[in-house]
Design an enzyme around this catalytic site. Structure first.
Site, mmCIF file in Angstrom:
data_model
loop_
_atom_site.group_PDB
_atom_site.id
_atom_site.type_symbol
_atom_site.label_atom_id
_atom_site.label_comp_id
_atom_site.label_asym_id
_atom_site.label_seq_id
_atom_site.Cartn_x
_atom_site.Cartn_y
_atom_site.Cartn_z
ATOM 1 C CD GLN A 179 1.549 11.907 3.339
ATOM 2 O OE1 GLN A 179 1.031 12.169 4.422
ATOM 3 N NE2 GLN A 179 1.953 10.681 3.031
ATOM 4 C CB SER A 199 -3.738 7.799 -1.711
ATOM 5 O OG SER A 199 -3.702 6.482 -1.210
ATOM 6 C CB SER A 200 -8.685 5.373 -0.543
ATOM 7 O OG SER A 200 -9.442 4.805 0.490
ATOM 8 C CG HIS A 201 -3.488 3.883 2.042
ATOM 9 N ND1 HIS A 201 -2.412 3.829 2.903
ATOM 10 C CD2 HIS A 201 -2.971 4.150 0.825
ATOM 11 C CE1 HIS A 201 -1.303 4.048 2.239
ATOM 12 N NE2 HIS A 201 -1.610 4.245 0.968
ATOM 13 C CB THR A 237 -13.991 -4.846 -13.429
ATOM 14 O OG1 THR A 237 -14.282 -5.514 -14.659
ATOM 15 C CG2 THR A 237 -15.219 -4.858 -12.539
ATOM 16 C CB CYS A 325 18.553 0.898 8.584
ATOM 17 S SG CYS A 325 20.309 1.122 8.905
#
Length: 392
Positions: A179, A199-201, A237, A325
């Protein structure tokens, strides 16, 4: 209906510049980086350029960046890799109660295989106590894993101080910075970080690619065995288009970091103020200052988180919640419980995270519409009516 996205902590849209950079590596420059002919050399060069861009964002050397399939894999590799490598030296790991499940579940797994784990408590704002950390260290401690910034409440831990404690005791320090990357300044050397998950996204890059920073000299077992990729530490790969996209996203983040922080903090604070001033029985979760620039997490009494999300979605606002939920669990967020919220208040939590494409009119829209939704939901709550009547 216009849609407004307020869940940048969950994922971000791919930046147009990132997508443009990736496209050639799906078709024209499709080579395997392990191949020695021109197609392979082109791919290899692109991977190494991306590695350098990510290293530059965090003040590392490019040889210290190892690509993974995402942040969760990076967390798994950091903790399991150190545990397996140093099991003859010790079997004790220190973490916190508010880590991402990619850390907590790994620690729970290791506990079933002979390791001991200390889960540090946090205060009402989500900070660990540095004295607790020091007191938890034993002669068997091999790793401290404390997240850089919390994904739910946004609190930024005293990472540099944690790193100093780890260094003083000759213990490896891992931090989950998924984050924090691209949202705050990071220098792994200045902060005494030995391993860091990314993390990339989360920074406007593609999904399915991440990285683990491994400081030179750190002893760690390979995570995936097979080929010689990633200097024999992570076989398989390489996801060349994804890696190229991650690199471009890191480059953009590096070039615009200060401007991004300043702009996002301004929008964040306006949203926090608007919610607190227009809704009663609401509290801000996480530290009001030492928090991620785009994170707003509030608990609204006498409503359910799921109901908030459904009603916001009906007016085009995408958000998330610490409600049971939304996670498929009967319990509210472990983070909200760890900072001391009772179940009934934690169930009414709402996380609104903002980012690069959030506009001020989007903030104004939520400030105007959220109180209406809360009023509607509370009108169906006998408990709220009872409290409201008592106030009169």
């Amino acid at each position: 209906m216009e849609r407004r996205y307020f869940d940048y902590a969950a994922t971000t849209p791919v930046d147009p510049g990132v997508l443009e950079e990736m496209l050639p590596y799906f078709k024209d420059s499709f080579g395997n980086p392990s191949s020695i002919y021109s197609y392979g050399r082109e791919a290899k060069k692109a991977v190494e350029e991306a590695r350098s861009k990510i290293a530059n964002l965090i003040g590392a050397d490019s040889k210290e960046i190892f690509f993974t399939a995402g942040g969760s894999e990076a967390d798994n590799w950091a903790i399991k890799g150190i545990a397996m490598k140093l099991k003859d030296k010790g079997n004790h790991i220190i973490t916190s109660k508010i880590e991402h499940h990619a850390v907590l579940h790994v620690c729970q797994y290791l506990e079933k295989h002979g390791f001991e784990v200390t889960y540090l408590p946090v205060d009402e704002n989500g900070f660990i106590n540095l004295k607790d950390l020091k007191n938890s260290i034993t002669n068997k401690t091999i790793l401290i894993s404390i997240m850089f910034a919390n994904n739910e409440i946004g609190t930024i831990q005293p990472v540099k101080e944690i790193g100093e404690i780890a260094k003083e005791h000759n213990i490896y320090f891992h931090t989950d910075a998924v984050q924090a990357l691209g949202n705050t300044k990071i220098n792994v050397n200045d902060m005494n970080i030995d391993l860091m998950s990314m993390s990339s996204h989360k920074i406007y890059g593609p999904k399915g690619v991440g990285a683990l920073y491994i400081k030179k000299g750190v002893k760690i077992d390979p995570f995936i065995h097979g080929g010689a990729q990633e200097r024999r530490k992570r076989a398989g790969t390489e996801n060349v288009p994804g890696i190229v996209g991650f690199g471009k996203a890191a480059e953009i983040a590096s070039n615009s970091l200060e401007e991004h922080i300043k702009r996002t903090v301004k929008l964040r604070d306006k949203l926090i103020t608007g919610i607190l001033e227009n809704i009663d029985y609401v509290r801000l979760n996480g530290d009001p200052i030492k928090r991620l620039p785009g994170n707003v997490n509030v608990s609204i009494e006498f409503v359910e988180g799921e109901a908030l999300l459904l009603n916001l979605d009906m007016i085009g606002v995408s958000a998330s919640s610490g409600s049971a939920c939304t996670s498929g669990s009967l319990d509210p967020s472990h983070v909200l419980l760890a900072i001391g919220l009772p179940h009934e208040i934690a169930h009414g939590s709402l996380r609104l995270t903002i980012g690069r494409y959030t506009k001020e009119k989007d903030i104004d829209y939520v400030i105007e519409e959220l109180p209406k939704i809360v009023d509607k939901l509370r009108a169906m709550s006998p408990l709220y009516e009872k409290v409201k009547g008592g106030d009169k």
